[in-house]
Scaffold this motif. Structure first.
Motif, PDB file in Angstrom:
ATOM      1  N   ALA A 104      -4.035  10.277   0.899  1.00  0.00           N
ATOM      2  CA  ALA A 104      -2.983   8.459   1.542  1.00  0.00           C
ATOM      3  C   ALA A 104      -3.883   7.614   0.851  1.00  0.00           C
ATOM      4  O   ALA A 104      -3.214   7.218   0.158  1.00  0.00           O
ATOM      5  N   VAL A 105      -5.265   7.969   0.605  1.00  0.00           N
ATOM      6  CA  VAL A 105      -5.691   7.480  -1.217  1.00  0.00           C
ATOM      7  C   VAL A 105      -4.722   7.201  -2.244  1.00  0.00           C
ATOM      8  O   VAL A 105      -4.205   6.245  -2.621  1.00  0.00           O
ATOM      9  N   THR A 113      -9.572  -0.003  -1.638  1.00  0.00           N
ATOM     10  CA  THR A 113     -10.354  -1.054  -1.138  1.00  0.00           C
ATOM     11  C   THR A 113     -10.949  -0.966   0.322  1.00  0.00           C
ATOM     12  O   THR A 113     -11.814  -1.122   0.539  1.00  0.00           O
ATOM     13  N   ARG A 114     -10.010  -0.745   1.374  1.00  0.00           N
ATOM     14  CA  ARG A 114      -9.953  -0.943   2.242  1.00  0.00           C
ATOM     15  C   ARG A 114     -10.778   1.211   2.508  1.00  0.00           C
ATOM     16  O   ARG A 114     -11.988   1.308   3.354  1.00  0.00           O
ATOM     17  N   TYR A 115     -10.679   1.604   1.657  1.00  0.00           N
ATOM     18  CA  TYR A 115     -11.758   3.229   2.051  1.00  0.00           C
ATOM     19  C   TYR A 115     -12.849   2.882   1.195  1.00  0.00           C
ATOM     20  O   TYR A 115     -13.762   3.595   2.053  1.00  0.00           O
ATOM     21  N   ASP A 116     -12.930   2.420   0.140  1.00  0.00           N
ATOM     22  CA  ASP A 116     -14.290   2.099   0.000  1.00  0.00           C
ATOM     23  C   ASP A 116     -14.934   0.994   1.020  1.00  0.00           C
ATOM     24  O   ASP A 116     -15.999   1.658   1.402  1.00  0.00           O
TER      25      ASP A 116
END
Ligand SMILES: Nc1nc2c(ncn2[C@@H]2O[C@H](COP(=O)(O)OP(=O)(O)O)[C@@H](O)[C@H]2O)c(=O)[nH]1
Ligand SMILES: [Mg+2]
Ligand SMILES: [Zn+2]
Length: 129
Positions: A104-105, A113-116
């Motif tokens: 999904a990323v 940025t959320r995943y980071d």
């Protein structure tokens, strides 16, 4: 409410204003003595001259201290919505094959940025200092 990075002197400052509060200070040097599951919480102090002050722990203490790595992803709604579709039911969405979160990323459905943030929180847990 007093908030800010751990160790900047919040509790020391409040103790100077209200010595009776007797808040524990010295987070920096004592950090390594703290168990991973130490409960750290905000504390309300009644000011003798009226009003109230709330001392808060640092963001990292506040946010991560009681979260297991395995459940961290549950705090990201956009990840939580996809979790049961990962190939492995104990997927932590870091480098597993068949991880729908990573997919999904890559497809732009989850903000990088959320995943980071997720990844840095995931690793910080053992790195705090
Ligand atoms: N040199 C110096 N040290 C301070 C000052 N304020 C706090 N400290 C020290 O910094 C450390 C962290 O303070 P603390 O009040 O626990 O920070 P908190 O995490 O923001 O609550 C303690 O060892 C304090 O003694 C200051 O104004 N000057
Ligand atoms: Mg403090
Ligand atoms: Zn996954």
């Amino acid at each position: 409410m007093v908030s800010g990075h751990s160790g900047v002197g919040k509790s020391t400052l409040i103790n100077a204003i209200v010595p009776e509060a007797n808040l524990k200070t010295g987070d920096i040097s004592n950090w390594s003595d703290k168990g991973k599951h130490t409960t750290t919480f905000a504390e309300m102090i009644h000011l003798p001259f009226g009003g109230k002050l709330i001392d808060t722990p640092g963001i990292r203490e506040l946010g991560i201290v009681n979260i297991e790595k395995q459940e961290l992803c549950h705090f990201f709604p956009e990840m939580r919505a996809r979790l049961n579709q990962c190939k492995f039911n104990n997927c932590v969405h870091i480098n597993e094959p068949g991880c729908v979160v990573i997919e999904a990323v890559e497809e732009g459905l989850i903000s990088p940025t959320r995943y980071d943030s997720y990844v840095s929180m995931y690793y910080n847990e053992d790195n705090r200092n």
